[in-house]
Design an enzyme around this catalytic site. Structure first.
Site, PDB file in Angstrom:
ATOM      1  N   LYS A  51       0.828  -1.205   0.000  1.00  0.00           N
ATOM      2  CA  LYS A  51       0.000   0.000   0.000  1.00  0.00           C
ATOM      3  C   LYS A  51       0.868   1.262   0.000  1.00  0.00           C
ATOM      4  CE  LYS A  51      -3.822  -2.372   2.248  1.00  0.00           C
ATOM      5  NZ  LYS A  51      -4.428  -2.788   3.520  1.00  0.00           N
ATOM      6  N   GLN A  95      -5.126  -1.689   9.793  1.00  0.00           N
ATOM      7  CA  GLN A  95      -4.855  -3.002   9.189  1.00  0.00           C
ATOM      8  C   GLN A  95      -5.400  -4.114  10.091  1.00  0.00           C
ATOM      9  OE1 GLN A  95      -3.422  -3.508   6.097  1.00  0.00           O
ATOM     10  NE2 GLN A  95      -4.000  -5.634   6.411  1.00  0.00           N
ATOM     11  N   ASP A 118     -11.643   2.638   4.112  1.00  0.00           N
ATOM     12  CA  ASP A 118     -11.881   1.193   4.024  1.00  0.00           C
ATOM     13  C   ASP A 118     -13.368   0.889   3.879  1.00  0.00           C
ATOM     14  OD1 ASP A 118      -9.714  -0.515   3.846  1.00  0.00           O
ATOM     15  OD2 ASP A 118      -9.274  -0.464   5.989  1.00  0.00           O
TER      16      ASP A 118
END
Length: 280
Positions: A51, A95, A118
């Site tokens: 990422k 995460q 997200d």
């Protein structure tokens, strides 16, 4: 049979996003993404590095907050509040998975919905269900972009989603419903999986079980999207679909790797730049 090339499309999207970033830069805005990484899970560390590299390519400033596995929930929440209040950060990504002593729901709910790139916050989940503009989870959003790129319209299709997670299965179901598909969703308690997949025009699977979908489970001409990621004993990455035997029956299929995976990261960048445009 045509392979849906997520790698090529994601590279194309990143070029387009770099142009958008450059335009925002001219207006004094540098899109910013903050990542919270708790613990030393190898897969999570690999994802975060990927990422970070993708952010650089798309002109997105990224910062990683690395925390030990023993970090308290309160400290994580404090960090999220700090990021929420930072006007130069547009997206917050925690995460997953988090250590067992941390309440994942509380952590997700602490993120500012306007920075929830997200798409996991209940505010954005609700807007997705209602068919309103929102931040959508990156993997299902990537699937929709991949279908659109190959002119595959879900409207009127019988779709079967295998896996009912909050991150993939449920949002995938809602995106397909919003696009006009008839959606069947299967999970660990489904009695006869084959009976559901066999009649579907579009099969989307993401549960993390190698060879779950076999050739006898899909009909001729089906479209198969494989979101699963598994590692064989030889260290090779494979999906949830028995690709070698299923592919000849399909009209379209995604490979693993190189299918949905690259699209997930591209959509994260797209969501971050979308969040940055809110500053205009």
């Amino acid at each position: 049979m045509q392979i849906l090339d997520g790698k090529a499309l994601s590279d194309q999207i990143k070029i387009e996003l770099k142009t958008k970033s450059d335009t925002l830069n001219l207006k004094g805005i540098t899109p910013g993404l903050a990542v919270i990484l708790v613990g030393d899970d190898a897969a999570s560390q690999t994802y975060v590095k990927m990422k970070e590299k993708a952010c650089d390519a798309a002109g997105v400033y990224s910062i990683i907050h690395k925390m030990p596995t023993t970090i308290s929930q309160e400290k994580i929440l404090e960090t999220i509040m700090m990021i929420n209040n930072n006007p130069n950060i547009d997206g917050v990504l925690v995460q997953l998975p988090l250590p067992k002593h941390v309440d994942t729901t509380k952590i997700i709910e602490a993120i500012d919905p306007k920075k929830d790139v997200d798409g996991f916050h209940p505010f954005n989940v609700g807007r997705l269900v209602a068919g309103l503009d929102s931040f959508v989870p990156c993997t299902p959003l990537g699937v929709m972009r991949l279908l659109a790129h190959y002119n595959i319209d879900p409207k009127g299709l019988d779709a079967c989603v295998v896996g009912a997670s909050n991150i993939v299965g449920k949002p995938m179901m809602n995106l397909l419903l919003n696009a006009g598909a008839t959606v069947d969703i299967c999970h660990i308690f489904t009695k006869d999986l084959k009976a559901h997949t066999q009649k579907a025009d579009l099969v989307i699977v993401g549960v993390g079980k190698q060879n779950l979908i076999t050739a006898d489970m899909v009909k001729e001409g089906a479209i198969v999207i494989d979101i699963g990621i598994n590692k064989t004993q030889e260290g090779r990455l494979v999906g949830d679909v028995d690709y070698e035997n299923v592919a000849p029956k399909c009209s379209y299929i995604t490979p693993v790797p190189g299918g949905v995976g690259p699209m997930t990261i591209a959509m994260l960048l797209e969501n971050t730049i979308k969040a940055a445009t809110q500053r205009l």
